[in-house]
Scaffold this active site. Structure first.
Site, mmCIF file in Angstrom:
data_model
loop_
_atom_site.group_PDB
_atom_site.id
_atom_site.type_symbol
_atom_site.label_atom_id
_atom_site.label_comp_id
_atom_site.label_asym_id
_atom_site.label_seq_id
_atom_site.Cartn_x
_atom_site.Cartn_y
_atom_site.Cartn_z
ATOM 1 N N VAL A 115 46.365 40.893 52.447
ATOM 2 C CA VAL A 115 47.582 41.038 51.747
ATOM 3 C C VAL A 115 47.804 42.838 51.878
ATOM 4 C CG1 VAL A 115 47.438 39.132 50.145
ATOM 5 C CG2 VAL A 115 46.246 41.388 49.530
ATOM 6 N N ASP A 116 47.198 43.358 52.627
ATOM 7 C CA ASP A 116 47.194 44.805 52.755
ATOM 8 C C ASP A 116 48.178 45.584 53.698
ATOM 9 O OD1 ASP A 116 46.013 44.573 55.177
ATOM 10 O OD2 ASP A 116 43.924 44.849 54.467
ATOM 11 N N HIS A 131 48.531 34.741 52.281
ATOM 12 C CA HIS A 131 48.226 34.840 50.958
ATOM 13 C C HIS A 131 49.156 35.614 50.389
ATOM 14 C CE1 HIS A 131 43.778 33.070 51.497
ATOM 15 N NE2 HIS A 131 44.764 32.001 51.560
ATOM 16 N N CYS A 139 59.206 37.778 40.084
ATOM 17 C CA CYS A 139 59.375 37.730 38.598
ATOM 18 C C CYS A 139 59.044 36.271 38.106
ATOM 19 C CB CYS A 139 60.955 37.963 38.505
ATOM 20 S SG CYS A 139 61.364 37.804 36.452
ATOM 21 N N CYS A 142 63.182 35.081 36.745
ATOM 22 C CA CYS A 142 64.392 34.849 37.655
ATOM 23 C C CYS A 142 63.894 34.780 39.045
ATOM 24 C CB CYS A 142 65.084 36.039 37.369
ATOM 25 S SG CYS A 142 64.728 37.613 38.327
ATOM 26 N N CYS A 159 60.738 42.992 35.194
ATOM 27 C CA CYS A 159 61.848 42.954 36.245
ATOM 28 C C CYS A 159 62.943 43.725 35.762
ATOM 29 C CB CYS A 159 62.103 41.312 36.017
ATOM 30 S SG CYS A 159 63.410 41.162 37.007
#
Ligand code: BJW
Ligand code: ZN
Length: 255
Positions: A115-116, A131, A139, A142, A159
């Site tokens: 996720v980097d 991932h 959020c 929403c 948010c």
């Protein structure tokens, strides 16, 4: 001394075999995990440095953990976001980006559990992030998804549109992977003739299932890892060592 020379000879043979497979491949898919970013200074999840403040990853990376203690979970992710401000792609990331250039368009797909963003930062184009990504927030109210880069978000971010609680836009245990990304990864895996697995313990599903799926579709599997993993059994060629050295070596051997 003789053993060392033999070991080196054996390692070179394996690199040559892997290089030949890649040189003749029409389609390649790559699955990467945390190990590919370890040499950049991004900690892996499991193993000796795999604990965070005494918590296991499956204690903080779940929707239940976030519901019970969002502050604790954000502390974990804020520390990881802060770490990402200090790191750079390593020669392993760059070698994968260069390898992609040797293949036409969608004949090369990089599927990552990471996720980097380091693959993209190294220049990889077709990257499927299974991932999610640490730079994005989602959020809870929403559902707006936003790329916040690596800005300081505060200890419990809300948010800007509806004031709902934000969460990191990543995939936690018990959550489904992004459907379109997963389908594309599964398709590219079924079509490839070489499947390269780099720096993953191959214990987290469904990502790890791609390795067996590739094998079943007739692909040759090459594994690069410091250690034996759950993927090793399926590997036709195993290259043991750091990906930051082995991937550039492999690229050179392909010629
Ligand atoms: C080097 C190196 C160097 C070091 N060079 N190498 C029982 C059986 C089977 C499955 C399950 C089960 N119980 C539950 C499940 C499902 C669960 C799962 O797989 N659990 C297993 C752990 C048992 N999976 C899920 O829950 C998934 N979702 C799901 O199944 O949904 C079902 C569903 C369907 C429909 C609707 C709703 C639900 C989701 C999984 C999400 C995983 N998320 C995480 C955290 C989020 C991201 C984040 O915070 O960053 O993703 S977990 C964590 O593990 C992270 C990683 O991407 C992932 C994989 O880890 P990785 O990359 O392999 O890292 P390590 O640390 O494990 O390994 C590093 C390797 O590198 C090692 O091998 C080193 O040797 C090596 N290395 N340095 C080369 N220099
Ligand atoms: Zn909102």
């Amino acid at each position: 001394m003789t053993a060392m020379i033999n070991d080196t000879g054996e390692a070179n043979n394996r690199i040559a075999t892997a290089a030949t497979l890649l040189r003749h491949a029409r389609r390649v898919a790559v699955l990467t995990g945390a190990g590919v970013s370890a040499e950049s200074g991004v900690p892996t999840f499991r193993g000796s440095d795999g604990l965070w403040e005494g918590h296991r990853i499956d204690e903080v990376a779940t929707p239940m953990a976030f519901r019970d203690d969002p502050r604790l979970v954000w502390r974990f992710y804020n520390l990881r976001r802060a770490n990402l401000r200090t790191v750079q792609p390593n020669p392993g990331h760059f070698a994968l980006a260069e390898l992609e250039q040797r293949f036409a368009g969608e004949h090369f797909t990089l599927v990552t559990q990471n996720v980097d963003s380091l693959h993209r930062r190294a220049g990889s184009q077709r990257v499927l992030e299974l991932h999610g990504n640490l730079s994005r927030t989602r959020c809870m109210q929403c559902h707006a998804i936003e790329d916040r880069g690596l800005d300081e978000l505060g200890e419990l971010p809300h948010c800007p549109h509806c004031n709902g609680l934000l969460r990191p836009d990543i995939v936690w245990f018990h959550e489904a992977l992004p459907a379109a990304t997963w389908e594309e990864a599964a398709l590219m895996t079924s079509l490839c003739d070489v499947f390269l697995v780099v720096g993953t313990s191959a214990v987290v599903y469904p990502a790890a299932g791609l390795i067996v799926a590739a094998k079943r579709s007739g692909a040759k599997v090459i594994e690069i890892n410091l250690a034996e993993t759950d993927a090793s059994y399926h590997a036709d060629v195993r290259l043991t060592g750091p990906s930051g050295a082995l991937l550039p070596g492999l690229l050179k051997a392909i010629g």
